[in-house]
Design an enzyme around this catalytic site. Sequence first.
Site, PDB file in Angstrom:
ATOM      1  N   ARG A  34     -23.041  50.927  22.558  1.00 38.31           N
ATOM      2  CA  ARG A  34     -22.678  52.369  23.728  1.00 38.31           C
ATOM      3  C   ARG A  34     -22.962  53.187  23.522  1.00 38.31           C
ATOM      4  O   ARG A  34     -23.313  53.886  24.713  1.00 38.31           O
ATOM      5  CB  ARG A  34     -21.681  51.100  23.675  1.00 38.31           C
ATOM      6  CG  ARG A  34     -21.817  49.744  24.875  1.00 38.31           C
ATOM      7  CD  ARG A  34     -20.756  49.169  25.615  1.00 38.31           C
ATOM      8  NE  ARG A  34     -21.250  47.940  26.590  1.00 38.31           N
ATOM      9  CZ  ARG A  34     -20.182  46.856  26.517  1.00 38.31           C
ATOM     10  NH1 ARG A  34     -18.906  47.164  25.832  1.00 38.31           N
ATOM     11  NH2 ARG A  34     -20.470  45.717  27.404  1.00 38.31           N
ATOM     12  N   LYS A 199     -19.036  31.573  27.668  1.00 34.35           N
ATOM     13  CA  LYS A 199     -18.309  32.109  28.634  1.00 34.35           C
ATOM     14  C   LYS A 199     -18.901  30.758  30.064  1.00 34.35           C
ATOM     15  O   LYS A 199     -19.794  31.557  30.754  1.00 34.35           O
ATOM     16  CB  LYS A 199     -17.810  33.081  29.281  1.00 34.35           C
ATOM     17  CG  LYS A 199     -17.189  34.421  27.897  1.00 34.35           C
ATOM     18  CD  LYS A 199     -17.486  36.171  28.955  1.00 34.35           C
ATOM     19  CE  LYS A 199     -17.329  36.582  27.625  1.00 34.35           C
ATOM     20  NZ  LYS A 199     -17.966  38.148  28.248  1.00 34.35           N
ATOM     21  N   GLY A 352     -22.919  40.640  26.006  1.00 34.19           N
ATOM     22  CA  GLY A 352     -22.834  42.121  24.520  1.00 34.19           C
ATOM     23  C   GLY A 352     -22.979  40.988  22.896  1.00 34.19           C
ATOM     24  O   GLY A 352     -23.492  41.242  22.232  1.00 34.19           O
ATOM     25  N   GLY A 376     -21.792  41.245  31.755  1.00 31.78           N
ATOM     26  CA  GLY A 376     -21.334  40.337  32.981  1.00 31.78           C
ATOM     27  C   GLY A 376     -21.597  41.543  34.423  1.00 31.78           C
ATOM     28  O   GLY A 376     -22.214  40.721  35.177  1.00 31.78           O
TER      29      GLY A 376
HETATM   30  P1  ADP Z   1     -22.486  36.701  25.760  1.00 30.37           P
HETATM   31  O1  ADP Z   1     -22.435  38.460  25.237  1.00 30.37           O
HETATM   32  O2  ADP Z   1     -24.200  37.347  25.696  1.00 30.37           O
HETATM   33  O3  ADP Z   1     -22.640  37.403  27.521  1.00 30.37           O
HETATM   34  P2  ADP Z   1     -20.981  34.909  25.252  1.00 30.37           P
HETATM   35  O4  ADP Z   1     -19.900  36.046  25.466  1.00 30.37           O
HETATM   36  O5  ADP Z   1     -20.829  34.435  26.852  1.00 30.37           O
HETATM   37  O6  ADP Z   1     -22.558  35.630  25.474  1.00 30.37           O
HETATM   38  O7  ADP Z   1     -20.982  33.885  24.010  1.00 30.37           O
HETATM   39  C1  ADP Z   1     -20.759  33.722  23.352  1.00 30.37           C
HETATM   40  C2  ADP Z   1     -20.225  33.360  21.347  1.00 30.37           C
HETATM   41  O8  ADP Z   1     -20.337  32.299  22.708  1.00 30.37           O
HETATM   42  C3  ADP Z   1     -20.899  33.540  20.609  1.00 30.37           C
HETATM   43  O9  ADP Z   1     -19.573  33.628  20.208  1.00 30.37           O
HETATM   44  C4  ADP Z   1     -21.110  32.196  19.549  1.00 30.37           C
HETATM   45  O10 ADP Z   1     -20.423  31.864  19.147  1.00 30.37           O
HETATM   46  C5  ADP Z   1     -20.221  31.282  21.159  1.00 30.37           C
HETATM   47  N1  ADP Z   1     -21.261  29.770  21.000  1.00 30.37           N
HETATM   48  C6  ADP Z   1     -22.351  29.044  21.488  1.00 30.37           C
HETATM   49  N2  ADP Z   1     -22.920  28.114  21.547  1.00 30.37           N
HETATM   50  C7  ADP Z   1     -21.582  27.374  21.409  1.00 30.37           C
HETATM   51  C8  ADP Z   1     -20.690  26.524  21.360  1.00 30.37           C
HETATM   52  N3  ADP Z   1     -21.730  25.376  21.027  1.00 30.37           N
HETATM   53  N4  ADP Z   1     -19.514  25.855  20.830  1.00 30.37           N
HETATM   54  C9  ADP Z   1     -19.239  27.250  20.649  1.00 30.37           C
HETATM   55  N5  ADP Z   1     -19.113  28.595  21.155  1.00 30.37           N
HETATM   56  C10 ADP Z   1     -20.709  28.796  21.358  1.00 30.37           C
HETATM   57 MG    MG Z   2     -19.361  37.778  25.306  1.00 32.03          MG
END
Ligand code: ADP
Ligand code: MG
Length: 395
Positions: A34, A199, A352, A376
């Site tokens: 960043r 999320k 992220g 977000g």
């Molecule tokens: P981003 O930051 O790309 O928007 P998120 O913060 O929503 O993504 O989610 C990222 C997390 O989701 C990762 O740390 C990953 O381990 C977790 N994740 C992915 N699939 C699963 C699952 N089936 N069960 C629990 N956690 C998961």
């Molecule tokens: Mg995230």
Amino acid sequence: MRTIDDLDVAGRRVLVRADLNVPLQSGSITDDGRIRASLPTIEALRTRGAKVIVCAHLGRPKGEVKPEFSLAPVAERLGELLGADVTAARDVVGDSARAAVDGLADGGVALLENLRFEPGETSKDDAERGAFADRLAALADLYVGDGFGAVHRRHASVYDVPERLPHAAGGLIAAEVEVLKRLTEDVERPYAVALGGSKVSDKLGVIDNLLGKADRILIGGGMVFTFLKAQGHEVGKSLLEEDQLDTVREYLRRAGEAGVEFVLPVDIVAATAFAADAEHDVVAADAIPSDRLGLDIGPESGKLFAARLADARTVFWNGPMGVFEMEPYSHGTRAVAQALLDSGAFTVVGGGDSAAAVRRLGFDETAFSHISTGGGASLEYLEGKTLPGLQALED
Ligand code: ADP
Ligand code: MG
């Protein structure tokens, strides 16, 4: 939206709202992506003789001064990357900040302390936020919004300060907005969206809007289990949002009507525990044992997803397909990342953790058309929401 090229900055004090919210581990920066992303705008302003005052937040100190959230390590790294001195103020709008600004030569750079040390920054009370915005605005003659990761927040430095100063968008925000427009206006089709991550409730909102825009929606990650459960399947101990089941059923129904294809995994890697060394097997998506939790999409799903991405012309991907941080559950995410690259489509990665997954799994970041710095913010844009920080820059 005005850009920095439209501002006459020579010799003037320019407040730059940047996104320098980097991950820290015991005081050292573990990923400076960043900070690097913020450099072009800062460099451009310096070269044109501006006195550059950078402001940013770090973590969630909740309106209190907490030394572990100090931006001091960021000031140091910013200085290294710029190859120039960066004056680190010890407060946000107090004596130290004023002294730092007063001491700036043309082309000089100062970094204010963490904006969120001040309760006014994030206050829901317009007057409290406004009072803080007045003090921040008083430090500068011009404002440049460049913290894309924070534009969905109605915070003083994002929303109220640009009301008080002549303003423009920095290069990072301008670039992000251009990409997001390509995902919402005149989209090249087929347009596929892959969603995953953890999320779940945050991300379900975007599906609402995508049902009118995308041709295909691929679901992986932790979100899958709410979909499988909504279809009546057992999901064991997997991540589940019970209160979203009706919403999800409604999405599946509307997708049918709108001719949008939902692609759900056909197999799942189901483990006995949330651990890399837990016993795990590939099971059919409609037959997850009740004592297991799904931590990745299975190999057949990886192939299915790749096939549904192969002929896409536009792909937006947000959220890892599984717990990629643990090797046994990283294959689904790898398959989707590879499929994006193989498609030759306009590919955008948001979020992220998704960006981190791309790096960690050894992909060349530059091979994707765009990796967004704000998960977000990009999701809210795609949801069709008005982003306060962009709105403030438009006016
Ligand atoms: P981003 O930051 O790309 O928007 P998120 O913060 O929503 O993504 O989610 C990222 C997390 O989701 C990762 O740390 C990953 O381990 C977790 N994740 C992915 N699939 C699963 C699952 N089936 N069960 C629990 N956690 C998961
Ligand atoms: Mg995230």
